[in-house]
Design a protein around this motif. Structure first.
Motif, PDB file in Angstrom:
ATOM      1  N   ASP A  51      96.271  49.659  70.490  1.00  0.00           N
ATOM      2  CA  ASP A  51      95.270  50.866  70.353  1.00  0.00           C
ATOM      3  C   ASP A  51      96.397  51.924  70.300  1.00  0.00           C
ATOM      4  O   ASP A  51      97.319  52.063  71.168  1.00  0.00           O
ATOM      5  N   SER A 152      95.997  63.625  66.887  1.00  0.00           N
ATOM      6  CA  SER A 152      94.741  63.230  67.446  1.00  0.00           C
ATOM      7  C   SER A 152      93.991  64.324  68.277  1.00  0.00           C
ATOM      8  O   SER A 152      93.167  63.970  69.033  1.00  0.00           O
ATOM      9  N   PHE A 155      90.039  64.727  67.680  1.00  0.00           N
ATOM     10  CA  PHE A 155      89.398  63.628  68.014  1.00  0.00           C
ATOM     11  C   PHE A 155      89.110  63.776  69.601  1.00  0.00           C
ATOM     12  O   PHE A 155      87.942  63.730  69.901  1.00  0.00           O
ATOM     13  N   ASN A 159      85.563  64.935  69.159  1.00  0.00           N
ATOM     14  CA  ASN A 159      85.185  63.900  68.652  1.00  0.00           C
ATOM     15  C   ASN A 159      85.260  63.563  67.060  1.00  0.00           C
ATOM     16  O   ASN A 159      84.283  62.855  66.642  1.00  0.00           O
ATOM     17  N   LYS A 161      86.980  62.124  63.994  1.00  0.00           N
ATOM     18  CA  LYS A 161      88.352  61.322  63.471  1.00  0.00           C
ATOM     19  C   LYS A 161      89.202  61.780  62.852  1.00  0.00           C
ATOM     20  O   LYS A 161      88.919  62.767  61.817  1.00  0.00           O
ATOM     21  N   LYS A 163      93.569  61.297  60.647  1.00  0.00           N
ATOM     22  CA  LYS A 163      94.016  60.363  59.734  1.00  0.00           C
ATOM     23  C   LYS A 163      94.353  58.998  60.454  1.00  0.00           C
ATOM     24  O   LYS A 163      94.423  57.704  59.601  1.00  0.00           O
ATOM     25  N   PRO A 165      92.914  56.128  63.475  1.00  0.00           N
ATOM     26  CA  PRO A 165      92.102  55.773  64.432  1.00  0.00           C
ATOM     27  C   PRO A 165      92.543  55.789  65.852  1.00  0.00           C
ATOM     28  O   PRO A 165      93.512  55.260  65.909  1.00  0.00           O
ATOM     29  N   VAL A 166      91.907  56.386  66.647  1.00  0.00           N
ATOM     30  CA  VAL A 166      92.163  56.711  68.054  1.00  0.00           C
ATOM     31  C   VAL A 166      91.199  55.879  69.253  1.00  0.00           C
ATOM     32  O   VAL A 166      90.048  56.003  68.835  1.00  0.00           O
ATOM     33  N   THR A 167      91.867  55.093  69.978  1.00  0.00           N
ATOM     34  CA  THR A 167      90.935  54.689  71.034  1.00  0.00           C
ATOM     35  C   THR A 167      91.011  55.738  72.144  1.00  0.00           C
ATOM     36  O   THR A 167      92.364  56.137  72.594  1.00  0.00           O
ATOM     37  N   HIS A 168      89.981  56.045  72.673  1.00  0.00           N
ATOM     38  CA  HIS A 168      89.768  56.955  73.674  1.00  0.00           C
ATOM     39  C   HIS A 168      90.413  56.318  75.106  1.00  0.00           C
ATOM     40  O   HIS A 168      90.336  55.238  75.229  1.00  0.00           O
TER      41      HIS A 168
END
Length: 185
Positions: A51, A152, A155, A159, A161, A163, A165-168
């Motif tokens: 992640d 990020s 994000f 919130n 998105k 370039k 995908p980031v997991t919080h």
């Protein structure tokens, strides 16, 4: 690329990682170059069950916070990201310039820097550092962290998105809301 002295890190799951372009040359200076880096980070993060908790891609380096869900594959992931992006960026730059040879097109420094993240305080410090990177006076790439497209920050601020995908980070780190006041994460 083996662990090279990183055997003590092999049991850890979360890392702040930095890798720089060869001789700090600004090889990542087009949207296409940066997209190649993004695509490869996404692909290898998926391959190695990782992640991405945060990132920023700059003209001559990138930072990421990586969390390995199953097993720590830090060295193979970085080896593969750097190898594949070097081939693709080099090929693109040769095509762009009309060159057909690939000799002398080293894109990345041989090594990367990784620091294990064990506390939420250190995680927040590294996110703040990464997201502020484009604002530094020698870069002047953005007026605010969330305005820089290759990070990020948006994000975490809105919130939205980006370039990659980031997991919080809250999935893995318990950070009280008041611990985030004043931060641009």
């Amino acid at each position: 690329m083996g662990l090279r002295g990183r055997t003590a890190l092999s049991e850890h799951r979360c890392f702040f990682v930095t890798t720089s372009c060869y001789k700090h040359i600004h090889y990542l200076n087009t949207v296409h170059d940066i997209q190649i880096v993004c695509d490869n980070i996404i692909y290898y993060a998926s391959t190695y069950q990782t992640d991405i908790l945060g990132y920023v891609i700059m003209p001559n380096h990138f930072h990421a916070i990586l969390y390995f869900r199953e097993e720590n594959h830090l060295s193979p992931l970085m080896r593969d990201v750097k190898s594949r992006t070097a081939k693709r960026v080099s090929s693109y730059k040769n095509l762009e310039s009309g060159r057909s040879d690939r000799a002398g097109n080293k894109i990345w420094q041989d090594r990367f820097h990784a620091i294990q993240i064990l506390t939420s305080e250190f995680l927040l410090q590294k996110l703040e550092y990464m997201h502020s990177n484009p604002l530094q006076s020698h870069w002047k790439l953005s007026h605010s962290p969330e305005d820089y497209a290759y990070s990020s920050a948006n994000f975490y601020q809105h919130n939205i998105k980006g370039k990659i995908p980031v997991t919080h980070y809250s999935k893995y780190f318990d950070i009280p809301v008041d611990g985030m006041k004043g931060l641009h994460i």
